[in-house]
Design a protein around this motif. Structure first.
Motif, short mmCIF file in Angstrom:
data_model
loop_
_atom_site.label_atom_id
_atom_site.label_comp_id
_atom_site.label_asym_id
_atom_site.label_seq_id
_atom_site.Cartn_x
_atom_site.Cartn_y
_atom_site.Cartn_z
N GLY B 57 0.82 -1.24 -0.05
CA GLY B 57 -0.15 -0.02 0.04
C GLY B 57 0.66 1.21 0.04
O GLY B 57 1.86 1.09 0.58
N LEU B 59 0.73 5.65 0.51
CA LEU B 59 0.14 6.85 1.19
C LEU B 59 -0.81 7.65 0.21
O LEU B 59 0.03 8.24 -0.55
CB LEU B 59 0.87 7.42 2.14
N ARG B 69 -6.61 2.44 3.52
CA ARG B 69 -6.91 2.32 5.01
C ARG B 69 -6.28 3.06 5.71
O ARG B 69 -5.09 3.86 5.38
CB ARG B 69 -6.84 0.60 5.36
N ASP B 118 -13.95 -0.89 6.73
CA ASP B 118 -12.35 -0.92 6.50
C ASP B 118 -11.86 0.36 6.18
O ASP B 118 -10.66 0.51 6.46
CB ASP B 118 -12.25 -1.84 5.56
N LEU B 120 -12.32 3.01 8.40
CA LEU B 120 -12.20 3.45 9.61
C LEU B 120 -11.28 2.74 10.43
O LEU B 120 -11.11 3.16 11.79
CB LEU B 120 -13.43 3.51 10.12
N THR B 121 -10.67 1.68 10.03
CA THR B 121 -9.94 0.90 10.92
C THR B 121 -8.53 0.69 10.45
O THR B 121 -8.12 0.83 9.05
CB THR B 121 -10.30 -0.67 10.93
N ASN B 122 -7.64 0.42 11.18
CA ASN B 122 -6.08 0.18 10.62
C ASN B 122 -5.93 -0.91 10.32
O ASN B 122 -6.36 -2.16 11.20
CB ASN B 122 -5.45 0.80 12.41
N SER B 123 -4.99 -1.16 9.30
CA SER B 123 -4.95 -2.58 8.74
C SER B 123 -3.99 -3.38 9.63
O SER B 123 -3.42 -2.57 10.66
CB SER B 123 -4.46 -2.64 7.28
N LEU B 127 0.26 -1.60 5.96
CA LEU B 127 0.79 -1.54 4.59
C LEU B 127 -0.30 -2.22 3.38
O LEU B 127 -0.08 -2.46 2.37
CB LEU B 127 2.03 -2.36 4.16
N ASP B 128 -1.53 -2.31 4.10
CA ASP B 128 -2.56 -3.09 3.15
C ASP B 128 -2.80 -2.32 1.84
O ASP B 128 -3.13 -1.27 1.82
CB ASP B 128 -4.22 -2.98 4.01
N PRO B 129 -2.61 -3.13 0.80
CA PRO B 129 -2.68 -2.36 -0.40
C PRO B 129 -4.16 -2.28 -1.01
O PRO B 129 -4.51 -1.62 -1.98
CB PRO B 129 -1.96 -3.45 -1.37
N ASP B 130 -5.20 -2.84 -0.18
CA ASP B 130 -6.51 -2.99 -0.73
C ASP B 130 -7.48 -2.20 0.14
O ASP B 130 -7.17 -1.99 1.18
CB ASP B 130 -6.82 -4.58 -0.81
N ILE B 131 -8.62 -2.13 -0.57
CA ILE B 131 -9.93 -1.62 0.05
C ILE B 131 -10.92 -2.20 -0.42
O ILE B 131 -10.91 -3.08 -1.57
CB ILE B 131 -10.25 -0.14 0.12
#
Lengths: 556, 190
Positions: B57, B59, B69, B118, B120-123, B127-131
């Motif tokens: 992910g 920024l 996320r 998703d 509103l929450t920290n992965s 580094l989560d690349p997705d939503i």
């Protein structure tokens, strides 16, 4: 719905692989000549020649001593690597030497198959340390446990225990290396990096810079899961997109974690010549596993009542500390598998699980009998089976027998002490931590208690996952968990090898109509009752004070 | 004494075999068979500059991009991590409340009821690349307003960039935020 199908398919695959793997393991550990010798014999002969190993049978005392001495030598070697990594090659990120207390903790952690990590791989270890220290132990630690469990089974079957070096070598050559090599390549095809190049630097779309850590991760990942090791190359373990890029890599990781530990009941059935008893134990453990998984899934799907009450779209369930590609179903399944198999890898942060979801992971480690870690877990299961036989014997007033051997005072004393060691190693240090070091807990209230308890439960059960909010890289946590991991590992192995040695020397008594059969449904119930009664009596009060109390505070 | 000597010799041997030999053999094979993945699935722009990794992910804070996320480490990929808030942690509640307020301000078109959790929450990794596809759709009105692109066009883009469950049941549907924004930029440039 799709999540449920995925879980059912995964568990069916686990089931499908367990028996053939178990029969293969029994063959790999058979001292009679077999076709496998032709394949692996030359390499093994070379290893024995270089190691100066004569393949003689050892007494239980000699077997246990060899196990502890060889493991201690490895701890020392790896400690030295950590302490000098800055001067050694393959350190492109210029990582410094590890502090003494952290190196002490980490060396014991990986030798005991725990893989508790008080450092982050990205900033704490050079590539060389990841390879010759961590991966090296990720092979030898499960190999040690496999050796121990097969020696234990031989003892129960009334045979000589075997030779520790031979058993450890066979685990590596015949089981771990071939499977790890192939699955490593599959992981890399899915996107796991495998390079000795330093971190990549990217110019981001918004005009910033992003340094992307990478490394020889594929080879690390396969043995991490296969050997129920569980330590991450990266700090966040298999939640890192490089360490678990997609649903397929996630599925293979789950299968690898379950592969060896679910195969052992079948290997056992073959070794002791009672396949039905192996099946009964397998089914009992599977039932325990399914119940725990069901509770976890329900809790995680329901989510956090406090957040849901804000009127947001919460169909996905509890997503704090989880990754979108896995969602709640695969994260919950992974958390139960990793604690049932005492692997300790995580694809979601256990600290952020709902209180009940988190409780299931702790309960799994406290019971350590829903399969358990490779080798050590199944030894624990057999211990509970003997306790079950003993309790039944007491009820009818007859000397209990297990596999035709009388279970008498000497064995029961050893088992009773072993059974008490684990709660002692968990509850006493937890109390000390809560009293003396409350500032290391990152969460106030009941969850703080759970954090400390989780750390010691994970250490004693040689799991290695953590509630990672804990400020655990301190002298206190490094030394205490190091000692707990060491005792949690070697005390039970040595004591149970003593039981095996004692049973092997006994005469087999013929089976009569009065013999309590240990391959029936009734025995499954007795076994599960022994596990649950002992587990519940020991740990229930602390679970009430931790996760259950926390759940009750989560009001909308 | 003999045990000690054998232990030392076999330890050094396995250190060489499993520590060095195995790792280097896999590295060699991987570099031949899967060089792109082995180097980290890096994404390059038309000039060949590395602009990120498909798997990691990135920024996105500017309003005309799709956002990913929440990441307490702001997607700094030389490390990884999350704040590890337990469900009962007071700071979790504060952070989510603040995010909801911010959402209301920047996305007046979309009601909070349609704001997926998703976002509103920290992965787990930071580094989560997705939503989730819903999280991408919820951002369409804002991006349409700021870029002047038709909502239908953005809807199509999200649909194209959505990866479905593997085999129809494994994992979750997801949208890779970096790819989505690269394609968005491409459309805008036209």
């Amino acid at each position: 719905m799709a999540g449920m199908i995925a879980i059912v398919v995964t568990l069916l695959l686990v089931l499908l692989l367990a028996r053939p793997t178990g029969l293969y393991m029994a063959k790999a550990y058979d001292y009679n000549p077999s076709g496998l010798d032709r394949v692996y014999g030359p390499l093994e002969k070379l290893i024995y020649a270089i190691g100066g190993i004569h393949q003689e049978n050892q007494t239980w005392k000699r077997y246990a001593a060899t196990l502890v001495i060889s493991n201690s030598v490895m701890i020392l070697l790896v400690y030295l690597v950590f302490r000098t990594q800055a001067y050694l090659p393959l350190n492109p990120a210029g990582i410094a030497n590890m502090d003494p207390s952290l190196a002490f903790n980490t060396a014991i952690s990986f030798m005991t198959n725990t893989n508790l990590q008080h450092y982050s791989g990205e900033s704490g270890l050079s590539y060389l340390s990841q390879m010759i220290a961590i991966v090296f132990m990720m092979f030898t630690a499960p190999a040690t446990a496999l050796a121990a469990v097969f020696a234990f089974m031989r003892g129960l079957a009334g045979k000589p225990l075997g030779n520790f070096f031979v058993d450890m070598t066979r685990a590596i050559t015949r089981v771990l290396l071939p499977i790890a090599f192939v699955t490593a390549l599959i992981f890399i095809a899915q996107g796991v990096p495998q390079t000795l190049e330093p971190a990549a630097v990217a110019q981001t779309i918004q005009g910033g810079e992003q340094t992307i850590a990478r490394g020889p991760m594929g080879s690390f990942l396969s043995i991490k899961e296969l050997g129920n090791n569980g330590g991450g190359f990266m700090g966040v373990n298999s939640a890192h997109p490089f360490e678990n890029p997609n649903a397929i890599s996630n599925l293979i990781q789950i299968l690898l974690m379950m592969l060896l530990t679910t195969s052992l009941p079948f290997a056992y059935g073959k070794m002791v010549g009672n396949a039905k008893q192996g099946r009964v134990l397998f089914v009992s453990m599977a039932m325990l596993f399914i119940v725990l998984l069901g509770v976890s899934l329900t809790a995680e799907n329901a989510g956090n009542p406090a957040l849901n009450a804000m009127g947001i779209q919460h169909e996905q369930g509890s997503m704090e500390g989880k990754e979108v590609r896995f969602g709640v179903a695969q994260s919950s399944l992974y958390s139960v598998v990793t604690t049932a198999s005492e692997t300790g890898a995580v694809n979601a942060m256990h600290d952020t699980l709902t209180p009940i979801g988190g409780m299931i992971t702790i309960a799994n480690m406290m019971l350590n009998t829903a399969f358990g870690g490779v080798g050590a877990g199944f030894m624990n299961v057999l211990m509970y089976a003997i306790i079950g036989v003993f309790l039944s014997g007491l009820m009818v007033g007859r000397t209990p027998e297990f596999l035709g051997k009388k279970i008498e005072g000497k064995e029961m004393k050893l088992i009773a002490v072993t059974m008490l060691v684990s709660p002692f190693l968990i509850l006493v240090p937890t109390a000390i931590a809560l009293f003396s070091y409350p500032d290391t807990l990152s969460n106030p209230g009941f969850h703080g208690l759970t954090q400390a308890m989780y750390e010691f439960t994970s250490s004693a059960a040689n799991n290695g996952s953590g509630f990672e909010g804990l400020g655990d890289n301190t002298l206190f946590w490094n030394i205490t968990t190091g000692i707990v991991m060491f005792l949690g590992r070697y005390f039970s192995i040595v004591a149970l090898l003593a039981v095996a040695g004692s049973l092997a020397a006994k005469k087999t008594v013929p089976e009569t109509t009065g013999t309590f059969r240990t391959d029936t449904g009734l025995f499954a119930i007795v076994f599960l009752a022994a596990v649950l009664i002992v587990g519940a009596l020991t740990f229930f009060p602390s679970l009430v004070l931790g996760p259950i109390a926390e759940q009750l505070t989560l009001k909308p | 004494m003999k045990v000690l000597a054998s232990s030392l010799r076999i330890s050094l041997l396995f250190m060489a075999l499993c520590g060095l030999g195995y790792n280097l053999a896999v590295t060699g094979m991987a570099q031949i068979l899967f060089p792109e993945q082995a180097d980290g699935s890096l994404v390059q722009d038309d000039d060949g500059t590395v602009i990120g990794s498909r798997l990691i992910g990135q920024l996105f804070s500017e309003s005309e991009f799709f956002h990913g996320r929440i990441s307490s480490i702001e997607y700094q990929a030389d490390g990884s991590g999350s704040p590890n808030y337990a469900p009962s942690h007071p700071e979790l509640m504060e952070r989510v409340t603040a995010s909801v307020e911010e959402w209301k301000m920047n996305n007046p078109e979309v009601s909070v009821r349609d704001l997926p959790i998703d976002l509103l929450t920290n992965s787990a990794s930071g580094l989560d690349p997705d939503i989730s596809p819903e999280a991408a759709r919820a951002q369409i009105p804002r991006i349409s307003r700021l870029t002047g692109m038709e909502p239908q066009q953005l809807e199509r883009l999200v649909q194209e960039q959505t990866s479905q469950r593997t085999f129809g049941f494994l994992g979750e549907p997801a949208v890779n935020v970096l790819q989505l924004n690269i394609e968005l930029q491409r459309l805008l440039a036209r």
